[in-house]
Design a protein around this motif. Structure first.
Motif, PDB file in Angstrom:
ATOM      1  N   MET A   1       0.842  -1.197   0.000  1.00 27.54           N
ATOM      2  CA  MET A   1       0.000   0.000   0.000  1.00 27.54           C
ATOM      3  C   MET A   1       0.881   1.254   0.000  1.00 27.54           C
ATOM      4  N   ARG A   2       0.526   2.206  -0.849  1.00 25.72           N
ATOM      5  CA  ARG A   2       1.323   3.419  -0.960  1.00 25.72           C
ATOM      6  C   ARG A   2       1.178   4.337   0.246  1.00 25.72           C
ATOM      7  N   THR A   3       2.257   5.037   0.524  1.00 30.60           N
ATOM      8  CA  THR A   3       2.218   6.172   1.441  1.00 30.60           C
ATOM      9  C   THR A   3       1.967   7.414   0.602  1.00 30.60           C
ATOM     10  N   VAL A   4       0.983   8.206   0.991  1.00 31.49           N
ATOM     11  CA  VAL A   4       0.671   9.441   0.270  1.00 31.49           C
ATOM     12  C   VAL A   4       0.828  10.623   1.231  1.00 31.49           C
ATOM     13  N   TYR A   5       0.766  11.812   0.674  1.00 35.79           N
ATOM     14  CA  TYR A   5       0.928  13.029   1.481  1.00 35.79           C
ATOM     15  C   TYR A   5      -0.333  13.869   1.370  1.00 35.79           C
ATOM     16  N   VAL A   6      -0.895  14.255   2.506  1.00 33.38           N
ATOM     17  CA  VAL A   6      -2.069  15.121   2.521  1.00 33.38           C
ATOM     18  C   VAL A   6      -1.896  16.167   3.617  1.00 33.38           C
ATOM     19  N   ASN A   7      -1.744  17.432   3.205  1.00 33.93           N
ATOM     20  CA  ASN A   7      -1.721  18.563   4.150  1.00 33.93           C
ATOM     21  C   ASN A   7      -0.808  18.342   5.359  1.00 33.93           C
ATOM     22  N   GLY A   8       0.427  17.941   5.081  1.00 27.59           N
ATOM     23  CA  GLY A   8       1.408  17.848   6.158  1.00 27.59           C
ATOM     24  C   GLY A   8       1.612  16.466   6.723  1.00 27.59           C
ATOM     25  N   ASP A   9       0.784  15.511   6.316  1.00 31.14           N
ATOM     26  CA  ASP A   9       0.880  14.166   6.892  1.00 31.14           C
ATOM     27  C   ASP A   9       1.210  13.116   5.834  1.00 31.14           C
ATOM     28  N   TYR A  10       2.083  12.188   6.191  1.00 29.75           N
ATOM     29  CA  TYR A  10       2.357  11.005   5.377  1.00 29.75           C
ATOM     30  C   TYR A  10       1.477   9.887   5.923  1.00 29.75           C
ATOM     31  N   ILE A  11       0.564   9.381   5.104  1.00 31.72           N
ATOM     32  CA  ILE A  11      -0.407   8.404   5.592  1.00 31.72           C
ATOM     33  C   ILE A  11      -0.641   7.316   4.540  1.00 31.72           C
ATOM     34  N   PRO A  12      -1.149   6.148   4.947  1.00 32.33           N
ATOM     35  CA  PRO A  12      -1.510   5.114   3.966  1.00 32.33           C
ATOM     36  C   PRO A  12      -2.594   5.638   3.035  1.00 32.33           C
ATOM     37  N   GLU A  13      -2.540   5.244   1.784  1.00 33.33           N
ATOM     38  CA  GLU A  13      -3.479   5.787   0.799  1.00 33.33           C
ATOM     39  C   GLU A  13      -4.942   5.559   1.178  1.00 33.33           C
ATOM     40  N   ASN A  14      -5.252   4.451   1.874  1.00 32.43           N
ATOM     41  CA  ASN A  14      -6.650   4.174   2.216  1.00 32.43           C
ATOM     42  C   ASN A  14      -7.140   5.016   3.392  1.00 32.43           C
ATOM     43  N   GLU A  15      -6.255   5.806   3.980  1.00 29.72           N
ATOM     44  CA  GLU A  15      -6.659   6.702   5.068  1.00 29.72           C
ATOM     45  C   GLU A  15      -6.708   8.162   4.623  1.00 29.72           C
ATOM     46  N   ALA A  16      -6.370   8.419   3.371  1.00 25.18           N
ATOM     47  CA  ALA A  16      -6.309   9.794   2.867  1.00 25.18           C
ATOM     48  C   ALA A  16      -7.719  10.360   2.676  1.00 25.18           C
ATOM     49  N   LYS A  17      -7.919  11.592   3.153  1.00 21.44           N
ATOM     50  CA  LYS A  17      -9.230  12.228   3.055  1.00 21.44           C
ATOM     51  C   LYS A  17      -9.070  13.724   2.785  1.00 21.44           C
ATOM     52  N   ILE A  18     -10.015  14.270   1.986  1.00 19.06           N
ATOM     53  CA  ILE A  18     -10.145  15.715   1.870  1.00 19.06           C
ATOM     54  C   ILE A  18     -11.627  16.039   2.037  1.00 19.06           C
ATOM     55  N   SER A  19     -11.928  17.300   2.270  1.00 23.97           N
ATOM     56  CA  SER A  19     -13.304  17.728   2.497  1.00 23.97           C
ATOM     57  C   SER A  19     -14.156  17.581   1.240  1.00 23.97           C
ATOM     58  N   VAL A  20     -15.429  17.230   1.418  1.00 24.81           N
ATOM     59  CA  VAL A  20     -16.348  17.197   0.273  1.00 24.81           C
ATOM     60  C   VAL A  20     -16.573  18.608  -0.271  1.00 24.81           C
ATOM     61  N   PHE A  21     -16.208  19.615   0.518  1.00 20.55           N
ATOM     62  CA  PHE A  21     -16.361  20.999   0.076  1.00 20.55           C
ATOM     63  C   PHE A  21     -15.082  21.559  -0.562  1.00 20.55           C
ATOM     64  N   ASP A  22     -14.087  20.714  -0.756  1.00 20.67           N
ATOM     65  CA  ASP A  22     -12.842  21.192  -1.351  1.00 20.67           C
ATOM     66  C   ASP A  22     -13.107  21.725  -2.758  1.00 20.67           C
ATOM     67  N   ARG A  23     -12.568  22.898  -3.067  1.00 18.59           N
ATOM     68  CA  ARG A  23     -12.857  23.544  -4.352  1.00 18.59           C
ATOM     69  C   ARG A  23     -12.217  22.825  -5.537  1.00 18.59           C
ATOM     70  N   GLY A  24     -11.206  22.031  -5.279  1.00 24.06           N
ATOM     71  CA  GLY A  24     -10.651  21.234  -6.364  1.00 24.06           C
ATOM     72  C   GLY A  24     -11.658  20.192  -6.824  1.00 24.06           C
ATOM     73  N   PHE A  25     -12.386  19.624  -5.874  1.00 28.62           N
ATOM     74  CA  PHE A  25     -13.400  18.612  -6.156  1.00 28.62           C
ATOM     75  C   PHE A  25     -14.654  19.247  -6.760  1.00 28.62           C
ATOM     76  N   LEU A  26     -15.077  20.397  -6.222  1.00 31.04           N
ATOM     77  CA  LEU A  26     -16.324  21.008  -6.653  1.00 31.04           C
ATOM     78  C   LEU A  26     -16.184  21.854  -7.914  1.00 31.04           C
ATOM     79  N   MET A  27     -15.028  22.506  -8.101  1.00 36.38           N
ATOM     80  CA  MET A  27     -14.913  23.505  -9.166  1.00 36.38           C
ATOM     81  C   MET A  27     -13.649  23.392 -10.004  1.00 36.38           C
ATOM     82  N   ALA A  28     -12.909  22.311  -9.854  1.00 34.19           N
ATOM     83  CA  ALA A  28     -11.629  22.170 -10.567  1.00 34.19           C
ATOM     84  C   ALA A  28     -10.731  23.366 -10.288  1.00 34.19           C
ATOM     85  N   ASP A  29     -10.847  23.897  -9.077  1.00 37.35           N
ATOM     86  CA  ASP A  29     -10.077  25.073  -8.671  1.00 37.35           C
ATOM     87  C   ASP A  29      -8.756  24.601  -8.070  1.00 37.35           C
ATOM     88  N   GLY A  30      -7.897  24.101  -8.940  1.00 38.38           N
ATOM     89  CA  GLY A  30      -6.629  23.569  -8.467  1.00 38.38           C
ATOM     90  C   GLY A  30      -5.628  23.459  -9.594  1.00 38.38           C
TER      91      GLY A  30
END
Length: 285
Positions: free
Chosen positions: A1-30
């Motif tokens: 299982m890969r280690t990924v990086y999310v907002n300062g943390d190195y975590i297993p990929e199956n534990e990675a989470k971002i907000s449902v309100f993230d603008r990258g998800f809602l508006m391709a604002d990224g």
């Protein structure tokens, strides 16, 4: 299982989470960058970091707090995931203000940073480079700021599917009768020894691999002409190729059903790929 990086943390990929309100998800604002890895080292990292900074500035997006540490974060992900040949994907979005709104969140809102690796054994010795790829042409209907590397990739993705449906490998986009670029790469033709490619503008992505390849071409005494060209001109060219961080220099042997030369990768594309891979290994960090 890969280690990924999310907002300062190195975590297993199956534990990675971002907000449902993230603008990258809602508006391709990224925005995003993809950096190749050869021999466990990063290729053209400085160029990718500079382009990321430019993309952020063009969209008035704040730099994430870890911006100055991105090299070390890349290296740690490569190490943690045992990547010898592959890619590191980096995405920065405007983050989440806790709800959906067309108006940008406050400048204090933390940008979301997501990074992960992709193992690609054989990246340097890609079999496709030995036989070349086939492309089709499609209308370029994207927005007018293609120089910003945003995550708005729906149409390029559709373009690749259009190519697949026609038994081709990729698509070149055409606007006002002239080729802009490939779905995920810069496009070139070669005629009478001259390398021809569209000049930089807001119409195309300012490719990091493009810049390196053209520099190497000039150093090798190859003539480079930066101007627009048509599909008809491309079909009559001696050879063609594309460049990108994930494919380096990839020969094109067929355009809209027309075979270029004898249908095999041409000498200019083959030589440029050889030079690029060699120099990339030497300069990788």
């Amino acid at each position: 299982m890969r280690t990924v990086y999310v907002n300062g943390d190195y975590i297993p990929e199956n534990e990675a989470k971002i907000s449902v309100f993230d603008r990258g998800f809602l508006m391709a604002d990224g925005v995003y960058e993809v950096t190749s890895v050869l021999g466990g080292k990063l290729v053209d990292f400085e160029g990718h970091a500079k382009r990321l900074e430019r993309s952020l500035n063009e969209l008035d997006m704040p730099k994430p707090p870890e911006f100055d540490d991105l090299l070390e974060i890349h290296r740690e992900l490569v190490r943690a995931n045992g990547i010898d040949e592959g890619l590191v994907y980096l995405q920065v979005t405007r983050g989440s203000d806790g709800d959906r709104d067309f108006v940008f969140p406050s400048a204090e809102t933390r940008p979301t940073v997501v990074m992960f690796t992709q193992a690609k054994p054989g990246l340097a010795e890609n079999p496709a480079a030995k036989k070349g790829i086939k492309v089709i042409s499609i209308d370029d209907i994207r927005w007018g700021r293609r120089d910003i590397k945003t995550v708005q990739l729906l149409y390029p993705s559709m373009g690749k599917m259009m190519a697949k449906a026609k038994g081709a490998d990729d698509a070149w986009m055409v606007e006002d009768g002239e080729v802009t670029e490939g779905t995920s790469n810069n496009a070139y033709i070669v005629k009478d020894g001259r390398i021809i490619t569209r000049a930089l503008s807001n119409d195309i992505l300012h490719g990091i691999t493009r810049a390196a390849v053209l520099r190497f071409a000039r150093e090798a005494q190859m003539e480079v002409v930066e101007r627009n060209f048509t599909i008809d001109e491309a079909q009559k060219a001696d050879e063609a190729f594309v460049t990108s961080a994930s494919t380096f220099v990839m020969p094109v042997v067929e355009i809209d059903g027309a075979t270029l030369g004898d249908g095999t990768p041409g000498p200019v594309a083959r030589r440029l790929r050889e030079i690029y891979v060699d120099e990339a290994r030497k300069a990788a960090v």
